[in-house]
Design a protein around this motif. Structure first.
Motif, PDB file in Angstrom:
ATOM      1  N   UNK A 103       0.814  -1.453  -0.033  1.00 59.39           N
ATOM      2  CA  UNK A 103       0.244  -0.035   0.075  1.00 59.39           C
ATOM      3  C   UNK A 103       0.892   1.294   0.193  1.00 59.39           C
ATOM      4  N   UNK A 104       2.026   1.199   0.720  1.00 64.90           N
ATOM      5  CA  UNK A 104       2.713   2.517   0.762  1.00 64.90           C
ATOM      6  C   UNK A 104       3.503   2.678  -0.548  1.00 64.90           C
ATOM      7  N   UNK A 105       3.882   1.460  -1.105  1.00 65.57           N
ATOM      8  CA  UNK A 105       4.420   1.519  -2.584  1.00 65.57           C
ATOM      9  C   UNK A 105       3.642   2.300  -3.571  1.00 65.57           C
ATOM     10  N   UNK A 106       2.150   1.928  -3.451  1.00 67.15           N
ATOM     11  CA  UNK A 106       1.168   2.428  -4.341  1.00 67.15           C
ATOM     12  C   UNK A 106       0.986   3.906  -4.134  1.00 67.15           C
ATOM     13  N   UNK A 107       1.128   4.395  -2.883  1.00 72.62           N
ATOM     14  CA  UNK A 107       1.221   5.868  -2.433  1.00 72.62           C
ATOM     15  C   UNK A 107       2.288   6.483  -3.138  1.00 72.62           C
ATOM     16  N   UNK A 108       3.306   5.874  -3.136  1.00 72.34           N
ATOM     17  CA  UNK A 108       4.628   6.105  -3.736  1.00 72.34           C
ATOM     18  C   UNK A 108       4.490   6.536  -5.207  1.00 72.34           C
ATOM     19  N   UNK A 109       3.667   5.717  -5.723  1.00 65.20           N
ATOM     20  CA  UNK A 109       3.400   5.509  -7.264  1.00 65.20           C
ATOM     21  C   UNK A 109       2.641   6.768  -7.539  1.00 65.20           C
ATOM     22  N   UNK A 110       1.598   7.084  -6.703  1.00 58.78           N
ATOM     23  CA  UNK A 110       0.586   8.138  -6.967  1.00 58.78           C
ATOM     24  C   UNK A 110       1.285   9.584  -6.840  1.00 58.78           C
ATOM     25  N   UNK A 111       2.318   9.690  -5.702  1.00 62.60           N
ATOM     26  CA  UNK A 111       3.107  10.687  -5.444  1.00 62.60           C
ATOM     27  C   UNK A 111       3.839  10.985  -6.947  1.00 62.60           C
ATOM     28  N   UNK A 112       4.587  10.000  -7.488  1.00 59.76           N
ATOM     29  CA  UNK A 112       5.355   9.996  -8.655  1.00 59.76           C
ATOM     30  C   UNK A 112       4.457  10.602  -9.818  1.00 59.76           C
ATOM     31  N   UNK A 137       6.011  23.611  -1.172  1.00 55.98           N
ATOM     32  CA  UNK A 137       5.067  22.512  -1.304  1.00 55.98           C
ATOM     33  C   UNK A 137       5.508  21.428  -2.456  1.00 55.98           C
ATOM     34  N   UNK A 138       5.934  21.886  -3.389  1.00 51.02           N
ATOM     35  CA  UNK A 138       6.710  21.138  -4.554  1.00 51.02           C
ATOM     36  C   UNK A 138       7.858  20.297  -3.768  1.00 51.02           C
ATOM     37  N   UNK A 139       8.710  20.917  -3.228  1.00 53.64           N
ATOM     38  CA  UNK A 139       9.732  20.155  -2.626  1.00 53.64           C
ATOM     39  C   UNK A 139       9.557  19.372  -1.411  1.00 53.64           C
ATOM     40  N   UNK A 140       8.430  19.624  -0.660  1.00 52.89           N
ATOM     41  CA  UNK A 140       7.644  18.608   0.229  1.00 52.89           C
ATOM     42  C   UNK A 140       6.970  17.451  -0.590  1.00 52.89           C
ATOM     43  N   UNK A 141       6.482  17.582  -1.670  1.00 50.43           N
ATOM     44  CA  UNK A 141       6.098  16.514  -2.398  1.00 50.43           C
ATOM     45  C   UNK A 141       7.316  15.493  -2.971  1.00 50.43           C
ATOM     46  N   UNK A 142       8.311  16.159  -3.416  1.00 52.22           N
ATOM     47  CA  UNK A 142       9.335  15.186  -3.632  1.00 52.22           C
ATOM     48  C   UNK A 142       9.941  14.600  -2.601  1.00 52.22           C
ATOM     49  N   UNK A 143      10.023  15.215  -1.266  1.00 55.95           N
ATOM     50  CA  UNK A 143      10.433  14.707  -0.115  1.00 55.95           C
ATOM     51  C   UNK A 143       9.699  13.286   0.210  1.00 55.95           C
ATOM     52  N   UNK A 144       8.290  13.550   0.220  1.00 56.71           N
ATOM     53  CA  UNK A 144       7.424  12.574   0.343  1.00 56.71           C
ATOM     54  C   UNK A 144       7.544  11.442  -0.625  1.00 56.71           C
TER      55      UNK A 144
END
Length: 161
Positions: A103-112, A137-144
């Motif tokens: 589930x966390x890797x699906x989250x990772x894919x959605x952020x990507x 916010x853009x930088x935080x999204x890449x950190x996430x």
């Protein structure tokens, strides 16, 4: 082992909070104008006051996709956190946190997907401004993005002892 679990839990909570902030706040792109600093996000254009984000008809679908994938990533991250807590108390010894990691890797894919679409379509311009640059916010999204990948892999290899 307890320290590792606590560390992963803290980083996961930090990731959820940063995802909320990066999605809600309107500082993805920042530029300057005669009236001061202008910032745009996923929802609003803010100068002194915030107004609806002006988007051309050809970019509207892209913006909606970014908004949707960021919201979906928040949901998957929260679901993974709840699953981790539940599995922590119900999983037998020696078992791995496969579902939480998936589930966390699906989250990772959605952020990507969300950040990649935003990068491709919206990073070169800020309406009514000059000298645009990326906001926090853009930088935080890449950190996430990085944190969610690391957490997802750790969940997959982490074994409950």
């Amino acid at each position: 082992m307890l320290v590792l679990l606590a560390g992963i839990f803290v980083v996961h909570i930090a990731t959820v909070i940063m995802l909320f902030v990066s999605t809600i706040a309107n500082v993805w792109m920042v530029g300057s104008s005669n009236f001061g600093t202008i910032s745009t996000g996923l929802w609003l254009l803010c100068n002194r006051t915030c107004t609806q984000l002006p988007v051309s008809s050809q970019d509207e679908a892209s913006l909606k996709a970014v908004q949707a994938f960021m919201i979906i990533s928040i949901l998957f991250s929260v679901v993974a956190l709840v699953m981790f807590i539940i599995q922590l108390f119900t999983l037998e010894k020696g078992k791995r946190f496969y579902m939480t990691g998936a589930v966390m890797l699906v989250c990772w894919m959605c952020i990507l997907i969300a950040v990649s679409i935003y990068t491709a379509r919206f990073t070169s311009t800020v309406a009514y401004s000059t000298n645009p640059h990326h906001g926090y916010c853009f930088i935080l999204a890449w950190i996430c993005f990085c944190f969610s990948f690391i957490i997802g892999i750790l969940y997959l290899v982490l074994r409950k002892k």
